[in-house]
Design an enzyme around this catalytic site. Structure first.
Site, short mmCIF file in Angstrom:
data_model
loop_
_atom_site.label_atom_id
_atom_site.label_comp_id
_atom_site.label_asym_id
_atom_site.label_seq_id
_atom_site.Cartn_x
_atom_site.Cartn_y
_atom_site.Cartn_z
N GLN A 172 3.86 -9.27 13.77
CA GLN A 172 3.83 -7.46 14.09
C GLN A 172 3.25 -6.98 15.09
O GLN A 172 2.95 -5.96 14.93
CB GLN A 172 5.20 -7.51 13.61
CG GLN A 172 4.86 -6.12 12.30
CD GLN A 172 5.73 -5.71 11.62
OE1 GLN A 172 6.78 -6.56 10.80
NE2 GLN A 172 5.24 -3.93 11.39
N GLY A 196 12.05 4.35 6.40
CA GLY A 196 11.92 5.60 7.16
C GLY A 196 11.91 6.19 8.55
O GLY A 196 11.32 5.26 9.23
N TYR A 240 1.14 -1.59 -0.01
CA TYR A 240 -0.06 -0.25 0.11
C TYR A 240 0.57 1.34 -0.29
O TYR A 240 0.75 2.41 0.68
CB TYR A 240 -0.81 0.30 1.33
CG TYR A 240 -2.14 0.39 0.97
CD1 TYR A 240 -3.44 0.03 -0.44
CD2 TYR A 240 -2.31 1.69 1.51
CE1 TYR A 240 -4.08 0.85 0.02
CE2 TYR A 240 -4.18 2.37 1.11
CZ TYR A 240 -4.58 1.78 -0.16
OH TYR A 240 -5.88 3.10 -0.64
N SER A 251 1.27 8.00 5.65
CA SER A 251 1.33 6.34 5.81
C SER A 251 -0.14 5.69 5.48
O SER A 251 -0.81 6.13 5.36
CB SER A 251 0.59 6.51 7.66
OG SER A 251 0.07 5.43 8.36
N HIS A 295 7.18 5.30 0.77
CA HIS A 295 7.96 4.10 0.40
C HIS A 295 8.71 4.45 -0.80
O HIS A 295 9.71 4.11 -1.03
CB HIS A 295 7.10 3.08 -0.05
CG HIS A 295 6.40 3.04 1.15
ND1 HIS A 295 4.68 3.31 1.70
CD2 HIS A 295 6.53 2.44 2.73
CE1 HIS A 295 4.23 2.33 2.41
NE2 HIS A 295 5.17 2.04 2.93
N LYS A 318 10.16 7.64 9.70
CA LYS A 318 8.30 8.41 10.44
C LYS A 318 8.36 7.03 11.97
O LYS A 318 8.10 6.87 12.76
CB LYS A 318 7.60 7.85 9.32
CG LYS A 318 5.58 8.49 10.50
CD LYS A 318 4.62 8.07 9.57
CE LYS A 318 4.24 6.99 10.53
NZ LYS A 318 3.67 5.48 9.52
N ASP A 319 8.96 5.74 11.21
CA ASP A 319 8.84 4.53 12.35
C ASP A 319 10.29 5.20 13.06
O ASP A 319 10.98 3.75 12.72
CB ASP A 319 8.68 3.73 11.63
CG ASP A 319 7.02 3.10 11.60
OD1 ASP A 319 6.74 3.29 11.88
OD2 ASP A 319 7.35 2.84 10.48
#
Lengths: 280, 280
Positions: free
Chosen positions: A61, A147, A32, A185, A37, A149-150
């Site tokens: 996870q 990334g 997605y 996201s 990405h 972001k994480d």
């Protein structure tokens, strides 16, 4: 671009490229795909001879109460996007191929996974490090791209790579944002229109932290309190955590430490949990 | 033969041999080498272009009450033995190089490590799989050799390799024994003369099991009971466990299963704990 469905075939391809002396760049994803990405893919293209992207929604996870089943998937769109970027191989394995009967081996990073996201999602990082270790052994990359972001995931994976002597360069890439500041996201898709509008609160809170730090504020409690007030201005938002931690150890900071500070937060918009962060 | 002390140097050497298209054979040991180890080295020499042997007494696989400090060491003798066998590289790292400050990543195999040795030594296999994963990433072998004396270790490592998609062939080699049947072990050194004489009881008990199985006995309880009687004939011996398990799952068997049976035992001679096994 070729789609590879089996781990053993992907590994054989990786071995061939290694034999030929080619540098392998690898971008592991859950699909997605969005511009975040694609920014990793572009960097991987630039740095390496060949680029592998994996698409695998990793059940390990997700906790039982989380969004595994409804996690958004669109493999055709993903393939078309990756094809346009000039990706060489997409690894798209089945759950059965990744976790066959009898599977029972886990990779765990200890202290770094006990705080922040790991506190809210206790089995999450074990699933991440296990699948990433597997994917690294399959794709045999020289460089892998994640990334920021994480943020905690990036820090945990760097730790795993160092601790287990994995010979892979881990590259963290900047967060890509919508025009109003919302971090991209795959989960943004879950938001209805009102939630989407108020989802900007994470970015606004981080901007408040940035402004305070840039004007000399160093007290973590004061900064967190001001961020909390920002979020409270958005009625659909419910704070999971707001935290200020050392980038290297993830220990909570009382004082902002130049070059070693992660300001991060997780906020629910309705039933959708979003995260965001900034590094100072 | 070259001794390599640093993990990064060993890894650079492994990368070179891989670039040159050479097959790497690897024998991980804790040193104090005996003919059992040397049989692994000889097989590795036969199968591969280059042979790496590691010598590392891994603190992570010893519990606080175990024999880490007194574990026998004789690096000069080990080097001389390996040199005679034509080993190419000995990897002899320090504890600080393997487990630097901040180390916190572990590889764990779940069910297979909860029985037999894992029951008696609950943190042992986590230490084994973690160090072996590290050593595999450092030495980058095509093939790695382990003795069948540590049967459960061999089975656990095979599981780890499969589960984490490590591209390494794991080769289990037969137990090497003294003329009276005692399995070679670095720990045999701990035995005084009387204990050494009675240490043959493990082999005698296994021979009894073999005799029973070969004459048609299939009932695991009967076999274990007869083995117990053998051990009880040796006053210095104290049984830790005697067990009969599936070789593939390590589940306890009620009936001996042709081709999938591990008969194993752990026995104290004085304060020295010895293990032995046979595969049927």
């Amino acid at each position: 671009m070729r789609i590879v469905y089996s781990a053993s075939e992907m590994q054989a391809i990786a071995n061939k490229y290694r034999e030929w002396g080619k540098r392998i760049g690898f971008v592991p994803t859950m699909g997605y795909l969005h511009e975040g990405h694609l920014s990793l893919v572009r960097q991987a293209k630039q740095d390496n001879d060949v680029v592998f992207v994996s698409i695998f929604v990793n059940p390990l996870q997700f906790a039982p109460n989380e969004d595994l089943d409804k996690y958004p998937r669109d493999i055709e769109r993903d393939e078309s996007l990756l094809n346009k970027e000039g990706v060489d191989f997409v690894f798209y394995p089945s759950v059965e191929d990744m976790y066959p009967d009898g599977f029972q081996t886990y990779v765990e990073v200890d202290k770094l996974t006990k705080v922040l996201e790991g506190k809210s999602r206790p089995t999450h990082f074990r699933g991440v490090t296990t699948v990433v270790a597997k994917l690294f052994n399959i794709a045999k990359p020289h460089r892998a791209y994640f990334g920021k972001k994480d943020a905690q995931q990036l820090i945990v994976i760097k730790r795993m790579v160092k601790d287990l002597n994995m010979d892979i360069e881990i590259i963290g890439m900047p967060i890509v944002r919508e025009s109003d500041g919302l971090a991209l996201s795959s989960r943004n898709k879950y938001l209805n229109q009102k939630e989407r509008e108020q989802a900007v609160c994470l970015y606004k809170a981080l901007m408040k932290a940035k402004e305070l730090i840039e004007t000399g504020q160093r007290d973590a409690d004061v900064i967190k309190e001001e961020m909390k007030k920002v979020i409270e201005g958005y009625p659909l938002a419910k704070i999971d955590y707001i935290d200020i931690n050392s980038l290297s150890t993830l220990e909570q900071l009382k004082q902002v430490k130049e070059g070693d500070t992660l300001v991060s937060l997780a906020v629910f918009l309705g039933s959708t949990r979003l995260i965001d962060n900034m590094w100072f």
